[in-house]
Write an enzyme that holds these catalytic residues in place. Structure first.
Site, PDB file in Angstrom:
ATOM      1  N   ASP A  88     -63.109 -29.757  59.862  1.00  0.00           N
ATOM      2  CA  ASP A  88     -63.209 -30.256  61.226  1.00  0.00           C
ATOM      3  C   ASP A  88     -61.847 -30.861  61.555  1.00  0.00           C
ATOM      4  OD1 ASP A  88     -63.628 -31.629  63.607  1.00  0.00           O
ATOM      5  OD2 ASP A  88     -65.571 -32.441  63.012  1.00  0.00           O
ATOM      6  N   VAL A  89     -61.097 -30.223  62.442  1.00  0.00           N
ATOM      7  CA  VAL A  89     -59.723 -30.670  62.696  1.00  0.00           C
ATOM      8  C   VAL A  89     -59.664 -32.052  63.328  1.00  0.00           C
ATOM      9  CG1 VAL A  89     -58.813 -28.323  62.867  1.00  0.00           C
ATOM     10  CG2 VAL A  89     -59.587 -29.519  64.957  1.00  0.00           C
ATOM     11  N   ASN A 126     -54.792 -23.028  66.046  1.00  0.00           N
ATOM     12  CA  ASN A 126     -55.609 -22.276  67.003  1.00  0.00           C
ATOM     13  C   ASN A 126     -56.838 -23.039  67.478  1.00  0.00           C
ATOM     14  OD1 ASN A 126     -56.914 -19.794  68.284  1.00  0.00           O
ATOM     15  ND2 ASN A 126     -58.343 -20.243  66.625  1.00  0.00           N
ATOM     16  N   TYR A 181     -58.828 -30.406  80.232  1.00  0.00           N
ATOM     17  CA  TYR A 181     -58.492 -29.341  79.292  1.00  0.00           C
ATOM     18  C   TYR A 181     -57.066 -28.857  79.536  1.00  0.00           C
ATOM     19  CZ  TYR A 181     -58.174 -24.748  77.160  1.00  0.00           C
ATOM     20  OH  TYR A 181     -57.747 -23.667  76.434  1.00  0.00           O
ATOM     21  N   LYS A 239     -53.537 -28.827  76.998  1.00  0.00           N
ATOM     22  CA  LYS A 239     -52.688 -27.678  76.690  1.00  0.00           C
ATOM     23  C   LYS A 239     -51.245 -27.906  77.154  1.00  0.00           C
ATOM     24  CE  LYS A 239     -55.501 -25.069  74.406  1.00  0.00           C
ATOM     25  NZ  LYS A 239     -55.229 -24.741  72.985  1.00  0.00           N
TER      26      LYS A 239
END
Length: 246
Positions: free
Chosen positions: A66-67, A93, A157, A161
């Site tokens: 789990d990052v 990713n 979101y 990014k």
């Protein structure tokens, strides 16, 4: 027989259980890399690892991760280096999209995106840099069209990014002198399990041929990872009608 340009090298792919991540594992394995598959869904990772070994005759390592959890990400990198003996390529990713309108967004959704899209990328990059530097390898970041242009929907979101792009470019400024390649790949819509703001997946919303396929993004990542002396700074993969009506 085609040359395997990553033979003898080791790669980590986060978010490896589906979509762009799974396609990237296949693309890197096809180039001969030993691939560490990292995601939360262990059963999927094991199935994909078996496929890679059978189809490409490469070694794989499955590390459920789990990052969002710092210690798990550090263990991911450590286990890869201890098992394989090196780390040449990191593909950041893993990503998550939740909610849309700022006014109505739940704090839990906000935090979940921050922890996945920012913290996870930071943890993995920080842990990987010393090992990738040693090999003169590559750090790769899956960005997004959303991280390049202002948008009226899902702005949180999009902001994550934008952060990924800014972080990656700044990391490149730090480690470029050390011979580390840094690449950002920015897709627009990809036919995968990634959810739209309406809760559908892009695979459900779009027919084959309408938007980018995961394999196209994976090919771009593999292309960047196989550069020996240069760094592909940024690659954009947009559906061909993306700017219609702008």
């Amino acid at each position: 027989m085609a040359e395997k340009r990553l033979e003898g090298q080791a790669a980590i792919v986060t978010g490896a259980s589906a979509g762009i991540g799974a396609a990237t594992c296949r693309a890197l394995a096809a180039e001969g890399a030993t691939v560490t598959l990292a995601a939360r869904r262990e059963e999927r990772l094991e199935k994909l690892a078996a496929e890679l070994e059978a189809d490409h005759d490469v070694e794989t390592l499955v590390v459920p991760t789990d990052v969002r959890e710092e210690t798990q990400v550090e263990a991911l990198v450590s286990e890869t280096v201890e098992t394989v003996g090196r780390l040449d390529v990191l593909v950041n990713n893993a990503g998550l999209g939740r909610g849309s309108d700022v006014e109505t967004m739940a704090t839990d959704d906000y935090r979940l995106m921050q922890e996945t899209n920012l913290d996870g990328v930071f943890y993995a990059t920080r842990a990987a840099i010393p090992h990738v530097r040693e090999q003169g390898g590559h750090l790769l970041f899956v960005g997004s069209f959303a991280g390049q242009y202002p948008r009226p929907f899902n702005p949180v979101y999009a902001a994550t990014k934008w952060w990924v792009r800014g972080f990656a470019k700044s990391v490149a400024a730090q480690v470029g002198d050390d011979g580390v390649g840094v690449t950002i790949v920015n897709p627009s819509e990809v036919r995968s399990e990634f959810e739209t703001t309406d809760g559908d997946t892009f695979a459900e919303r779009f027919e084959e041929g309408e938007v980018t396929e995961p394999e196209e993004v994976a090919e771009a990542i593999a292309f960047a990872a196989t550069r020996e002396h240069s760094s592909v700074t940024e690659l954009d993969l947009y559906r061909r009608d993306k700017f219609t009506g702008f």
